[in-house]
Design an enzyme around this catalytic site. Sequence first.
Site, PDB file in Angstrom:
ATOM      1  N   ASP A   1      12.703   3.775   2.565  1.00  0.00           N
ATOM      2  CA  ASP A   1      13.314   4.722   3.346  1.00  0.00           C
ATOM      3  C   ASP A   1      12.172   5.460   4.489  1.00  0.00           C
ATOM      4  OD1 ASP A   1      12.009   5.754   1.079  1.00  0.00           O
ATOM      5  OD2 ASP A   1      13.290   7.609   1.451  1.00  0.00           O
TER       6      ASP A   1
ATOM      7  N   TYR B   1       2.310   5.004   6.627  1.00  0.00           N
ATOM      8  CA  TYR B   1       2.949   4.119   5.496  1.00  0.00           C
ATOM      9  C   TYR B   1       3.950   3.666   6.229  1.00  0.00           C
ATOM     10  CZ  TYR B   1       5.843   3.156   1.502  1.00  0.00           C
ATOM     11  OH  TYR B   1       6.728   2.388   0.546  1.00  0.00           O
TER      12      TYR B   1
ATOM     13  N   TYR C   1       0.843  -1.222  -0.124  1.00  0.00           N
ATOM     14  CA  TYR C   1       0.024  -0.036   0.096  1.00  0.00           C
ATOM     15  C   TYR C   1       0.949   1.238   0.284  1.00  0.00           C
ATOM     16  CZ  TYR C   1      -3.792   3.135   1.544  1.00  0.00           C
ATOM     17  OH  TYR C   1      -4.735   4.087   1.350  1.00  0.00           O
TER      18      TYR C   1
END
Length: 291
Positions: A103, A126, A62
Amino acid sequence: MSSILVLGASGQLGQELRVAVEGSAQHYTFASRSELDVTDQLAIRHFVQDHHIDTIINCSAYTAVDRAEDEPEEADRINHQAVAALAVLAEAQGLYLIHISTDYVFAGDSHRPITEEETPHPQSVYGRTKLLGEDAIRCTGCRALILRTSWLYSTYGANFLKTMCRLMQERQELSIVFDQIGTPTYARDLARFIVSYLEQDKGTRQEGTYHFSDEGVASWYDFAEAICHRMGYSCQLHPIRSEQYPTKATRPSYSVLDKAKLKRDFGITLPHWQTSLEDCLNQLTSTETNE
Protein backbone atom coordinates in the site's frame (compact mmCIF):
# COMPACT_ATOMS: atom_id res chain seq x y z
CA MET A 1 1.30 -30.68 -11.02
CA SER A 2 3.05 -27.32 -10.73
CA SER A 3 6.59 -26.85 -9.48
CA ILE A 4 6.61 -23.66 -7.42
CA LEU A 5 9.60 -21.71 -6.06
CA VAL A 6 9.05 -19.43 -3.07
CA LEU A 7 11.73 -16.74 -2.73
CA GLY A 8 12.15 -14.96 0.60
CA ALA A 9 10.92 -18.02 2.47
CA SER A 10 12.31 -16.95 5.86
CA GLY A 11 10.05 -13.88 6.07
CA GLN A 12 6.63 -13.87 7.70
CA LEU A 13 4.69 -14.48 4.46
CA GLY A 14 7.16 -17.13 3.33
CA GLN A 15 6.79 -18.99 6.61
CA GLU A 16 3.01 -18.72 6.47
CA LEU A 17 3.15 -20.20 2.97
CA ARG A 18 5.04 -23.19 4.42
CA VAL A 19 2.09 -23.77 6.75
CA ALA A 20 -0.51 -23.20 4.04
CA VAL A 21 0.97 -25.73 1.59
CA GLU A 22 0.79 -28.69 3.96
CA GLY A 23 -1.02 -31.42 2.06
CA SER A 24 -0.82 -29.54 -1.23
CA ALA A 25 -0.86 -31.47 -4.49
CA GLN A 26 1.70 -29.04 -5.93
CA HIS A 27 5.45 -29.24 -5.44
CA TYR A 28 6.84 -26.30 -3.48
CA THR A 29 10.49 -25.37 -2.95
CA PHE A 30 11.18 -22.79 -0.25
CA ALA A 31 14.37 -20.74 -0.47
CA SER A 32 15.51 -18.17 2.07
CA ARG A 33 17.83 -15.35 1.06
CA SER A 34 20.83 -17.28 2.38
CA GLU A 35 19.85 -20.25 0.22
CA LEU A 36 18.90 -18.39 -2.96
CA ASP A 37 19.38 -14.63 -3.00
CA VAL A 38 16.81 -12.80 -5.12
CA THR A 39 19.59 -10.53 -6.41
CA ASP A 40 21.65 -13.48 -7.68
CA GLN A 41 19.89 -13.92 -10.99
CA LEU A 42 22.38 -16.42 -12.40
CA ALA A 43 21.76 -18.75 -9.46
CA ILE A 44 18.00 -18.31 -9.78
CA ARG A 45 18.09 -19.03 -13.52
CA HIS A 46 20.07 -22.22 -12.96
CA PHE A 47 17.76 -23.28 -10.13
CA VAL A 48 14.65 -22.71 -12.23
CA GLN A 49 16.04 -24.73 -15.10
CA ASP A 50 17.46 -27.55 -12.97
CA HIS A 51 14.24 -27.99 -10.96
CA HIS A 52 11.77 -27.39 -13.82
CA ILE A 53 10.11 -24.49 -11.97
CA ASP A 54 6.99 -23.11 -13.66
CA THR A 55 5.83 -20.65 -10.97
CA ILE A 56 7.73 -18.20 -8.75
CA ILE A 57 6.24 -16.54 -5.66
CA ASN A 58 8.44 -13.57 -4.80
CA CYS A 59 8.16 -12.75 -1.09
CA SER A 60 11.62 -11.17 -1.02
CA ALA A 61 11.71 -7.46 -0.27
CA TYR A 62 13.67 -4.75 1.45
CA THR A 63 11.05 -3.82 4.06
CA ALA A 64 12.99 -1.67 6.55
CA VAL A 65 10.98 1.41 5.65
CA ASP A 66 12.98 3.99 7.61
CA ARG A 67 16.40 2.47 6.93
CA ALA A 68 15.62 2.57 3.22
CA GLU A 69 15.83 6.36 3.38
CA ASP A 70 19.54 5.93 4.22
CA GLU A 71 20.07 2.92 1.95
CA PRO A 72 18.19 3.77 -1.25
CA GLU A 73 20.59 1.84 -3.49
CA GLU A 74 20.16 -1.37 -1.51
CA ALA A 75 16.38 -0.95 -1.40
CA ASP A 76 16.35 -0.40 -5.16
CA ARG A 77 18.60 -3.41 -5.76
CA ILE A 78 16.17 -5.75 -3.99
CA ASN A 79 12.77 -4.14 -4.59
CA HIS A 80 13.33 -3.00 -8.16
CA GLN A 81 16.37 -4.37 -9.99
CA ALA A 82 16.03 -7.95 -8.72
CA VAL A 83 12.30 -7.93 -9.50
CA ALA A 84 12.98 -6.61 -13.00
CA ALA A 85 15.42 -9.48 -13.58
CA LEU A 86 12.86 -11.99 -12.26
CA ALA A 87 10.29 -10.63 -14.70
CA VAL A 88 12.72 -10.94 -17.61
CA LEU A 89 13.43 -14.54 -16.58
CA ALA A 90 9.71 -15.26 -16.27
CA GLU A 91 9.04 -13.88 -19.74
CA ALA A 92 11.96 -15.78 -21.29
CA GLN A 93 11.09 -19.10 -19.62
CA GLY A 94 7.31 -18.81 -19.75
CA LEU A 95 6.99 -18.80 -15.96
CA TYR A 96 4.08 -17.50 -13.89
CA LEU A 97 5.20 -14.86 -11.38
CA ILE A 98 3.35 -13.90 -8.21
CA HIS A 99 4.84 -10.74 -6.71
CA ILE A 100 3.94 -9.13 -3.38
CA SER A 101 3.73 -5.34 -3.30
CA THR A 102 2.47 -2.75 -0.84
CA ASP A 103 0.00 0.00 0.00
CA TYR A 104 3.04 2.31 0.36
CA VAL A 105 3.00 2.85 -3.41
CA PHE A 106 0.19 5.34 -2.72
CA ALA A 107 0.48 8.81 -1.20
CA GLY A 108 -2.37 8.06 1.18
CA ASP A 109 -3.84 11.55 0.89
CA SER A 110 -7.41 10.50 0.05
CA HIS A 111 -10.12 9.30 2.40
CA ARG A 112 -11.76 6.50 0.47
CA PRO A 113 -10.63 2.95 -0.28
CA ILE A 114 -7.97 2.91 -2.98
CA THR A 115 -8.66 0.96 -6.17
CA GLU A 116 -6.09 -0.62 -8.48
CA GLU A 117 -6.88 2.01 -11.12
CA GLU A 118 -5.77 4.95 -8.99
CA THR A 119 -2.41 6.52 -9.78
CA PRO A 120 0.35 5.56 -7.33
CA HIS A 121 2.40 8.36 -5.79
CA PRO A 122 4.78 6.91 -3.18
CA GLN A 123 6.20 9.20 -0.52
CA SER A 124 9.15 7.07 0.63
CA VAL A 125 12.15 5.26 -0.82
CA TYR A 126 10.51 1.96 0.11
CA GLY A 127 7.30 2.86 -1.71
CA ARG A 128 9.13 4.20 -4.76
CA THR A 129 11.33 1.12 -5.14
CA LYS A 130 8.35 -1.21 -4.73
CA LEU A 131 6.48 0.70 -7.43
CA LEU A 132 9.50 0.51 -9.74
CA GLY A 133 9.47 -3.26 -9.22
CA GLU A 134 5.79 -3.40 -10.18
CA ASP A 135 6.40 -1.28 -13.27
CA ALA A 136 9.30 -3.48 -14.34
CA ILE A 137 7.05 -6.55 -14.23
CA ARG A 138 4.38 -4.84 -16.29
CA CYS A 139 6.94 -3.64 -18.86
CA THR A 140 8.17 -7.17 -19.62
CA GLY A 141 4.70 -8.47 -20.41
CA CYS A 142 5.40 -11.66 -18.45
CA ARG A 143 2.53 -13.67 -16.97
CA ALA A 144 2.30 -12.11 -13.53
CA LEU A 145 -0.02 -11.49 -10.61
CA ILE A 146 0.91 -8.48 -8.49
CA LEU A 147 -0.71 -8.48 -5.06
CA ARG A 148 -0.59 -5.24 -3.09
CA THR A 149 -1.20 -5.77 0.60
CA SER A 150 -1.06 -3.73 3.81
CA TRP A 151 0.04 -3.88 7.44
CA LEU A 152 1.11 -7.54 7.35
CA TYR A 153 1.55 -9.34 10.66
CA SER A 154 2.05 -12.93 11.76
CA THR A 155 3.41 -15.06 14.59
CA TYR A 156 6.58 -15.21 12.47
CA GLY A 157 9.19 -12.55 11.85
CA ALA A 158 9.28 -8.96 13.06
CA ASN A 159 6.06 -6.98 12.82
CA PHE A 160 3.83 -4.51 14.65
CA LEU A 161 1.84 -7.15 16.51
CA LYS A 162 4.88 -8.86 17.97
CA THR A 163 6.51 -5.54 18.82
CA MET A 164 3.37 -4.43 20.65
CA CYS A 165 3.13 -7.70 22.58
CA ARG A 166 6.71 -7.24 23.76
CA LEU A 167 6.43 -3.55 24.64
CA MET A 168 3.08 -3.90 26.39
CA GLN A 169 4.65 -6.41 28.76
CA GLU A 170 7.73 -4.25 29.35
CA ARG A 171 6.12 -0.82 29.81
CA GLN A 172 3.25 0.69 31.76
CA GLU A 173 2.20 3.05 28.96
CA LEU A 174 2.73 3.54 25.23
CA SER A 175 1.96 6.29 22.74
CA ILE A 176 0.54 5.05 19.44
CA VAL A 177 -0.20 7.00 16.25
CA PHE A 178 -3.94 7.35 15.59
CA ASP A 179 -4.01 9.38 12.36
CA GLN A 180 -2.61 6.75 10.00
CA ILE A 181 -5.46 4.60 8.72
CA GLY A 182 -5.29 1.23 6.94
CA THR A 183 -6.14 -2.42 7.40
CA PRO A 184 -4.13 -4.94 9.45
CA THR A 185 -3.70 -8.10 7.39
CA TYR A 186 -2.85 -11.53 8.78
CA ALA A 187 -0.12 -12.96 6.54
CA ARG A 188 -1.74 -16.39 6.88
CA ASP A 189 -4.86 -15.10 5.10
CA LEU A 190 -2.74 -13.95 2.16
CA ALA A 191 -0.77 -17.22 2.13
CA ARG A 192 -3.97 -19.28 2.14
CA PHE A 193 -5.37 -17.25 -0.73
CA ILE A 194 -2.25 -17.76 -2.86
CA VAL A 195 -2.05 -21.49 -2.19
CA SER A 196 -5.79 -22.01 -2.70
CA TYR A 197 -5.60 -20.24 -6.04
CA LEU A 198 -2.59 -22.26 -7.20
CA GLU A 199 -4.39 -25.46 -6.20
CA GLN A 200 -7.06 -24.77 -8.79
CA ASP A 201 -6.59 -26.65 -12.03
CA LYS A 202 -6.72 -23.82 -14.51
CA GLY A 203 -5.44 -23.69 -18.04
CA THR A 204 -4.70 -19.99 -17.65
CA ARG A 205 -3.75 -17.96 -14.62
CA GLN A 206 -5.11 -14.58 -13.62
CA GLU A 207 -2.80 -11.71 -14.46
CA GLY A 208 -2.66 -8.06 -13.44
CA THR A 209 -2.56 -6.02 -10.24
CA TYR A 210 -4.90 -6.74 -7.33
CA HIS A 211 -5.38 -5.45 -3.81
CA PHE A 212 -5.45 -7.94 -0.95
CA SER A 213 -6.03 -7.10 2.71
CA ASP A 214 -8.41 -8.23 5.39
CA GLU A 215 -11.72 -6.39 5.71
CA GLY A 216 -12.34 -3.35 7.87
CA VAL A 217 -10.50 -0.17 8.79
CA ALA A 218 -8.23 0.72 11.71
CA SER A 219 -5.60 3.15 12.90
CA TRP A 220 -2.36 1.91 14.43
CA TYR A 221 -3.88 2.95 17.76
CA ASP A 222 -6.98 0.83 17.08
CA PHE A 223 -4.76 -2.12 16.16
CA ALA A 224 -2.69 -1.73 19.32
CA GLU A 225 -5.77 -1.34 21.51
CA ALA A 226 -7.27 -4.53 20.10
CA ILE A 227 -4.03 -6.42 20.85
CA CYS A 228 -3.87 -5.00 24.38
CA HIS A 229 -7.50 -5.85 25.13
CA ARG A 230 -7.31 -9.39 23.74
CA MET A 231 -4.07 -10.20 25.58
CA GLY A 232 -5.23 -8.64 28.85
CA TYR A 233 -2.21 -6.35 29.20
CA SER A 234 -2.43 -3.54 31.75
CA CYS A 235 -0.36 -1.14 29.59
CA GLN A 236 -2.06 2.24 29.12
CA LEU A 237 -2.22 3.44 25.51
CA HIS A 238 -2.18 7.10 24.46
CA PRO A 239 -3.26 8.19 20.95
CA ILE A 240 -0.86 10.65 19.31
CA ARG A 241 -0.54 12.36 15.92
CA SER A 242 2.11 11.37 13.39
CA GLU A 243 4.09 14.58 13.97
CA GLN A 244 4.49 13.55 17.61
CA TYR A 245 6.26 10.39 16.47
CA PRO A 246 8.53 11.56 13.62
CA THR A 247 10.06 8.94 11.33
CA LYS A 248 12.56 9.21 8.47
CA ALA A 249 10.08 7.78 5.97
CA THR A 250 6.68 9.32 5.33
CA ARG A 251 3.83 6.84 5.82
CA PRO A 252 0.50 7.03 3.97
CA SER A 253 -2.09 8.69 6.19
CA TYR A 254 -4.90 6.68 4.58
CA SER A 255 -4.16 3.44 2.72
CA VAL A 256 -7.28 1.33 2.97
CA LEU A 257 -7.25 -0.89 -0.11
CA ASP A 258 -10.40 -1.53 -2.15
CA LYS A 259 -10.71 -5.31 -2.75
CA ALA A 260 -13.81 -5.31 -4.98
CA LYS A 261 -11.83 -6.36 -8.06
CA LEU A 262 -10.14 -9.23 -6.20
CA LYS A 263 -13.40 -10.51 -4.72
CA ARG A 264 -15.14 -10.32 -8.09
CA ASP A 265 -12.44 -11.96 -10.22
CA PHE A 266 -11.43 -14.65 -7.73
CA GLY A 267 -14.84 -15.24 -6.16
CA ILE A 268 -13.63 -15.02 -2.58
CA THR A 269 -14.71 -13.49 0.71
CA LEU A 270 -12.22 -11.99 3.15
CA PRO A 271 -12.23 -12.11 6.96
CA HIS A 272 -12.47 -8.99 9.10
CA TRP A 273 -9.14 -7.93 10.55
CA GLN A 274 -10.38 -8.36 14.13
CA THR A 275 -11.38 -11.98 13.44
CA SER A 276 -7.99 -12.74 11.94
CA LEU A 277 -6.21 -10.95 14.79
CA GLU A 278 -8.01 -13.23 17.25
CA ASP A 279 -6.87 -16.26 15.25
CA CYS A 280 -3.28 -15.04 15.16
CA LEU A 281 -3.15 -14.24 18.88
CA ASN A 282 -4.60 -17.66 19.68
CA GLN A 283 -1.82 -19.16 17.60
CA LEU A 284 0.78 -16.98 19.28
CA THR A 285 -0.35 -17.83 22.83
CA SER A 286 -0.62 -21.52 21.95
CA THR A 287 2.94 -21.49 20.64
CA GLU A 288 4.25 -19.71 23.73
CA THR A 289 2.42 -22.15 26.02
CA ASN A 290 4.00 -25.14 24.26
CA GLU A 291 7.54 -23.74 24.44
